[in-house]
Each structure stands twice: as structure tokens, then as C-alpha cells.
Design an enzyme around this catalytic site. Structure first.
Site, PDB file in Angstrom:
ATOM      1  N   PHE A  67       0.751  -1.232   0.115  1.00 48.73           N
ATOM      2  CA  PHE A  67      -0.190  -0.036   0.117  1.00 48.73           C
ATOM      3  C   PHE A  67       1.000   1.267  -0.067  1.00 48.73           C
ATOM      4  O   PHE A  67       2.206   1.213   0.416  1.00 48.73           O
ATOM      5  CB  PHE A  67      -0.891  -0.035   1.263  1.00 48.73           C
ATOM      6  CG  PHE A  67      -0.211   0.119   2.537  1.00 48.73           C
ATOM      7  CD1 PHE A  67      -0.019   1.205   3.104  1.00 48.73           C
ATOM      8  CD2 PHE A  67       0.218  -1.124   3.156  1.00 48.73           C
ATOM      9  CE1 PHE A  67       0.546   1.431   4.274  1.00 48.73           C
ATOM     10  CE2 PHE A  67       0.909  -0.963   4.355  1.00 48.73           C
ATOM     11  CZ  PHE A  67       0.997   0.411   4.832  1.00 48.73           C
ATOM     12  N   CYS A  68       0.190   2.117  -0.315  1.00 46.57           N
ATOM     13  CA  CYS A  68       1.066   3.743  -0.416  1.00 46.57           C
ATOM     14  C   CYS A  68      -0.084   4.754  -0.130  1.00 46.57           C
ATOM     15  O   CYS A  68      -1.304   4.386   0.134  1.00 46.57           O
ATOM     16  CB  CYS A  68       1.665   3.783  -1.619  1.00 46.57           C
ATOM     17  SG  CYS A  68       0.788   3.861  -2.939  1.00 46.57           S
ATOM     18  N   THR A  69       0.137   6.010  -0.498  1.00 51.64           N
ATOM     19  CA  THR A  69      -0.595   6.983  -0.008  1.00 51.64           C
ATOM     20  C   THR A  69      -2.022   7.077  -0.933  1.00 51.64           C
ATOM     21  O   THR A  69      -3.046   7.154  -0.500  1.00 51.64           O
ATOM     22  CB  THR A  69      -0.128   8.542  -0.144  1.00 51.64           C
ATOM     23  OG1 THR A  69       1.123   8.303   0.666  1.00 51.64           O
ATOM     24  CG2 THR A  69      -0.922   9.418   0.597  1.00 51.64           C
ATOM     25  N   CYS A  77       2.716   1.911  -4.845  1.00 49.38           N
ATOM     26  CA  CYS A  77       2.384   0.415  -4.635  1.00 49.38           C
ATOM     27  C   CYS A  77       1.847  -0.293  -6.128  1.00 49.38           C
ATOM     28  O   CYS A  77       2.186  -1.587  -6.363  1.00 49.38           O
ATOM     29  CB  CYS A  77       1.307   0.135  -3.680  1.00 49.38           C
ATOM     30  SG  CYS A  77      -0.224   1.040  -3.646  1.00 49.38           S
ATOM     31  N   ILE A 108      -4.037   4.696   0.840  1.00 46.63           N
ATOM     32  CA  ILE A 108      -4.581   4.761   2.141  1.00 46.63           C
ATOM     33  C   ILE A 108      -5.647   5.837   2.191  1.00 46.63           C
ATOM     34  O   ILE A 108      -6.859   5.816   2.920  1.00 46.63           O
ATOM     35  CB  ILE A 108      -3.479   5.585   2.854  1.00 46.63           C
ATOM     36  CG1 ILE A 108      -2.126   4.481   2.995  1.00 46.63           C
ATOM     37  CG2 ILE A 108      -3.736   6.037   4.193  1.00 46.63           C
ATOM     38  CD1 ILE A 108      -0.891   5.119   3.456  1.00 46.63           C
TER      39      ILE A 108
END
Length: 313
Positions: free
Chosen positions: A179-181, A186, A208
Site C-alpha cells: 500500500f501507499c498514500t 504500490c 490509504i
């Protein structure tokens, strides 16, 4: 006044991206939005802010780019404009990993909707990897996530190869979830991991920000705040501006304790970067801060501490 903030990206082939920059910059400027938009041969990435109508018009212009009709955005609101101006920049990659041939349009992991994310990461046969930089992870991450301790995303390929070797030495072949922002890092990371021969690779669709927008706080597996790439610095689970400020010297997030530290000097240095700065850099930053304070006293806007460049949406 309330401003709408929209973070977005789209991996799509744009071989003529350079020639599209002037017209796109003019069109977005006419809407009145501010922020940063990155264009590359692999697609578009950015974060913009403005009135709701201005953001809608800007997104319509972006979706008019070839292959971008389905471009999605993650939305939040803020009481202050988080950008000072609009920039439309040309880049080699819309997110830099430095591995030629990595193409999410050709090979990518399985998207997992925010509603199904908790179940995946609760599975003991899943390893959960945070693909963001160390300063982002430090202020918030998912429960049980592995922190690669990266300074930049370019460190991810070497880190993952070492991590995979350790898993193999332990005889483990778990599912890999990342995952990433906002989803962009990702997504590229899953393309790389798949190209390395890993089959069960998953990533959080929308990142996120979409998870925080979708999953009730009562059900969350998110811990802390989420770093964002504008002057808000971080957002809480309800997507309102968080409790962190930013060091305008090193661009790292600052807690209240950081700002009470003896090493903190606004615009010049903080506890995280004081040992990294040369005397020349501190003198230059001090002069810049002086000009910022002077402009502020005159009721003017200074471009010095502008928000972080849009590294991800």
C-alpha cells in the site's frame, strides 16, 4: 472558504506527453486550481486544489487526455489553499523507481477494494509492506505493516530482493500485499514484484486516502496520521488536516515535540536535519526565512516554502 483537494494518477501510454503540456497547463490554469501535475510517457500524476467547481473542471480536462477517461481521484477538504501556484511538469516517470521496463499497464498485482482490505491483511499468510518513505511511515501506517526504512522509492527493488531471499531461506511463500498514500507507488511496486516471479501480489486500490475515505474509523486498521504531499502535511482518519507541521528545510513532518526541540529553527533546521545541514545551507535557509517573514509582514505571498512536489497522488 472550503477548498477541495483532489489526488489522482493514471498509468497510461502518453508517447506525446511533452507536446500536450502547454495546452493542459493553459486549460488547468483557466479553471483556477493550484497544485502540481506530472506528465510522463507512462501517464499522469498529481494533486490539485480549488473550489469544488474548479476541481471538477480540472479533472474533466485531465480525463480528456488519451486513455484517461477512467481517471479516479481521492477527495478531501481544507479551510486553506494548500498550494501557492499551479505547475504542470514533464518527468521521465510519474513515480520514480528506476527499473527500466516496469510497466503497470502490462503487468500489475491484484487490486483490493478498501472494503476488502482488512480481511486480506488479517490473513496470517499475508505479508504487508508499506511502500512509502521512512518519514511517511513514521507518523502512521497499517497495523502489522513492514517498514522497508527507505529514504526514496528507488530503494524498493533492492530491498525487496533482499526481503524475498529471507522469505525463501525460511521456506515461506506468503501472499504479498502493498500500500501507499494514493495507490501509485504500490501499483508500480506490484508490477516490479510480479516481474520478479511472485504470483500472489495485491495492492490497496486508491491507497490509504481511499481507505480512510471509505472504511469507518470504528473498523479501521490504520494507526496514526497519513502524510500528504501539500501544506496540510498530514490528515487524520476523517481526512481533516492533521497535527503535523513541516520543516521547510528538509521537508520532513514535525510533531509538536519536534518543534519544541532546541534544534528547531523555523525554515532553517529541525531535529531530523540539523546534523545533515552545512553552514552554507543553514545560512541560505535563514535568509530565505527572513524574506518569507518580511513578505508575510507586508501581507504578501512568498514562494519559498511551497508544498512538497507531488511525488505521489
Amino acid at each position: 472558504m472550503t477548498y477541495t483537494v483532489a489526488a489522482f494518477y493514471k498509468f497510461v501510454a502518453l508517447p506525446d506527453f511533452e507536446s500536450r503540456q502547454p495546452a493542459l497547463a493553459d486549460t488547468l490554469s483557466a479553471t483556477g486550481v493550484k497544485g502540481t501535475v506530472l506528465l510522463a510517457s507512462e501517464g499522469v500524476n498529481g494533486t490539485i486544489a480549488g473550489t469544488a467547481d474548479a476541481v471538477d473542471a480540472a479533472l474533466a480536462a485531465l480525463r480528456a487526455l488519451p486513455g484517461c477517461k477512467t481517471l479516479e481521484a481521492k477527495f478531501s477538504e481544507t479551510g486553506e489553499m494548500p498550494f501557492l501556484r499551479l505547475k504542470v511538469r514533464l518527468k521521465r516517470e510519474i513515480v520514480s523507481m528506476g527499473v527500466p521496463g516496469t510497466d503497470p499497464n502490462a503487468l500489475v498485482g491484484t487490486y483490493i477494494a478498501p472494503e476488502a482490505w482488512n480481511a486480506l491483511i488479517s490473513d496470517p499468510d499475508t505479508v504487508l509492506i508499506d511502500t512509502r518513505n521512512d518519514y511517511e511511515v513514521a507518523i502512521g501506517t497499517f497495523e502489522g505493516a513492514i517498514d522497508p526504512n527507505m529514504k526514496t522509492f528507488r530503494e524498493f527493488p533492492d530491498w525487496f530482493r533482499d526481503f524475498r531471499a529471507k522469505l525463501e531461506a525460511e521456506g515461506r511463500t506468503p501472499k504479498v500485499a502493498m500500500f501507499c498514500t494514493g495507490g501509485i507507488r504500490c501499483e508500480k511496486a506490484t508490477s516490479f514484484v510480479k516481474s520478479e516471479g511472485i504470483e500472489d501480489v495485491f495492492h490497496l486500490q486508491g491507497g490509504i486516502l481511499k481507505y480512510l475515505e471509505t472504511v469507518p474509523e470504528s473498523d479501521t486498521k490504520w494507526q496514526g496520521e497519513c502524510f500528504v504531499f501539500d501544506e496540510r502535511v498530514s490528515v487524520r482518519h476523517d481526512l481533516t488536516p492533521g497535527s503535523y507541521d513541516m520543516c521547510h528545510a528538509c521537508k520532513r513532518p514535525l510533531s509538536e515535540a519536534d518543534m519544541q526541540h532546541a534544534a528547531y529553527e523555523p525554515g532553517v533546521a529541525c531535529p531530523h536535519c540539523i546534523a545533515e545541514m552545512t553552514d552554507d545551507q543553514r545560512a541560505r535557509f535563514a535568509e530565505r526565512q527572513k524574506q518569507i517573514d518580511l513578505a508575510k509582514s507586508r501581507g504578501q505571498q512568498h514562494m519559498g516554502p511551497e508544498a512538497r512536489r507531488s511525488q505521489e497522488a
